[in-house]
Design an enzyme around this catalytic site. Sequence first.
Site, PDB file in Angstrom:
ATOM      1  N   ARG A 132      -9.320  -8.075   5.872  1.00  0.00           N
ATOM      2  CA  ARG A 132      -9.134  -6.809   5.185  1.00  0.00           C
ATOM      3  C   ARG A 132      -9.765  -7.037   3.820  1.00  0.00           C
ATOM      4  O   ARG A 132     -10.958  -7.314   3.769  1.00  0.00           O
ATOM      5  CB  ARG A 132      -7.653  -6.382   5.148  1.00  0.00           C
ATOM      6  CG  ARG A 132      -7.515  -4.863   4.915  1.00  0.00           C
ATOM      7  CD  ARG A 132      -6.075  -4.367   4.862  1.00  0.00           C
ATOM      8  NE  ARG A 132      -5.363  -4.798   3.666  1.00  0.00           N
ATOM      9  CZ  ARG A 132      -4.099  -4.476   3.392  1.00  0.00           C
ATOM     10  NH1 ARG A 132      -3.415  -3.715   4.232  1.00  0.00           N
ATOM     11  NH2 ARG A 132      -3.513  -4.905   2.288  1.00  0.00           N
ATOM     12  N   LYS A 191       5.812   0.732  -1.502  1.00  0.00           N
ATOM     13  CA  LYS A 191       4.920   1.740  -0.898  1.00  0.00           C
ATOM     14  C   LYS A 191       5.497   2.418   0.336  1.00  0.00           C
ATOM     15  O   LYS A 191       5.249   3.603   0.545  1.00  0.00           O
ATOM     16  CB  LYS A 191       3.552   1.143  -0.600  1.00  0.00           C
ATOM     17  CG  LYS A 191       3.543   0.122   0.511  1.00  0.00           C
ATOM     18  CD  LYS A 191       2.169  -0.537   0.609  1.00  0.00           C
ATOM     19  CE  LYS A 191       2.144  -1.466   1.795  1.00  0.00           C
ATOM     20  NZ  LYS A 191       1.083  -2.486   1.677  1.00  0.00           N
TER      21      LYS A 191
HETATM   22  C1  PLP Z   1       1.708  -3.616   1.706  1.00  0.00           C
HETATM   23  C2  PLP Z   1       1.271  -4.817   0.991  1.00  0.00           C
HETATM   24  C3  PLP Z   1       2.183  -5.841   0.731  1.00  0.00           C
HETATM   25  C4  PLP Z   1       3.620  -5.810   1.250  1.00  0.00           C
HETATM   26  O1  PLP Z   1       3.612  -6.012   2.641  1.00  0.00           O
HETATM   27  P1  PLP Z   1       4.983  -6.124   3.491  1.00  0.00           P
HETATM   28  O2  PLP Z   1       4.545  -6.592   4.828  1.00  0.00           O
HETATM   29  O3  PLP Z   1       5.593  -4.775   3.511  1.00  0.00           O
HETATM   30  O4  PLP Z   1       5.821  -7.118   2.803  1.00  0.00           O
HETATM   31  C5  PLP Z   1       1.740  -6.934   0.007  1.00  0.00           C
HETATM   32  N1  PLP Z   1       0.462  -7.008  -0.433  1.00  0.00           N
HETATM   33  C6  PLP Z   1      -0.452  -6.056  -0.202  1.00  0.00           C
HETATM   34  C7  PLP Z   1      -1.830  -6.209  -0.719  1.00  0.00           C
HETATM   35  C8  PLP Z   1      -0.085  -4.921   0.524  1.00  0.00           C
HETATM   36  O5  PLP Z   1      -0.979  -3.969   0.757  1.00  0.00           O
END
Ligand code: PLP
Length: 350
Positions: free
Chosen positions: A131, A36
């Site tokens: 969250r 992302k």
């Molecule tokens: C963005 C996200 C991740 C990845 O997080 P990082 O800190 O970039 O490794 C994993 N799980 C969810 C649900 C996320 O939104």
Amino acid sequence: MSAPRIRIDLEKIRHNTRTLVERLAKRGIDVTGVTKATVGSARAGAAMLSAGATGLGDSRIENIEAMRRLGMTCPMTLLRSPMLSQARRIVESANTSLNTELEVIDTLSHHASQSERVHAVVLMVELGDLREGLMPGDLSHAVREALRLPYITLRGIGTNLACHGGVVPDAEKMSELSKLADSIESEFGVHLDVVSGGNSANLDWALGTHDTGRVNNLRLGESLLLGREPLHRQRIDGLHTDAVTLIAEVIESKVKPRRPWGNTAQSAFGDQPAVAPAGFTVRTILALGHQDTDPSGLEPPEGFTVLGASSDHLILNSRPPCLPVGSEVCLGVNYSALLRAMTSASVAKV
Ligand SMILES: *Cc1c(COP(=O)(O)O)cnc(C)c1O
């Protein structure tokens, strides 16, 4: 080449991914590579897959669709709870989604039945970060309902910490998740393929323990791209922290007084300029600003400090000599600077 530009070194991403995949494999954990922050870059995703990630995850269906259009056939997980209004698209492009709302799962099932597919869901559990997630006490009911739906398979459970409340994914939280997995399995007589412990913030725990319990998957983005763990932003041993860099061009470089003169009030972004010491310094302006990135998340080269930024200018301080106009400066990025640069139309991607 055009500037500003964000440069992603795919070989370094491969190295970071391979290193973490190997270390986590010893603990029975596989890696979902998270794209992302690159806005669903198929090439970054392909680098993660070629280094051993078992699938890709992204928070936005548009990114997953774009990777599919480029021919990527790997397992793809939608990380953000699906928007009801996108349920049909999600079933068509993502194999799996992370879910917390029964109404959404029901709608996913409806669209899956229409296109004769089975959509996999991972139920997310709230473990205190506040969250997304079902409260642990509501998990059993959600599992019962999900198991009733013919076009939905329950792949497993997961959690996400350290994103809102800063709650650390430590041994206690992970053992709570493991216990929930065991209790769901014994209550319903099912097997959960996936127990997804979290994101890059879980690495401290995962790499520091030999008892990872039932956790067998992590979803990693920042650590693969930036080589850091997000709890303390420390470099992870053996990983590159410069796989992603931002390059900008010098448009002015002059010896100037350190201290502004005249009556002073607010600056362009409402800051009250700090009182600078007397004397002279080299001030270099890069054609880079808030429109391109998050200036507070930039790491300038050795010997330079960032004095400030406006929409289109980044001001650096250094000792002499002045940099030639037209030369380029390479800056390190944190997650926020990376994300803003990747989503900015005025930054080229290389
Ligand atoms: C963005 C996200 C991740 C990845 O997080 P990082 O800190 O970039 O490794 C994993 N799980 C969810 C649900 C996320 O939104």
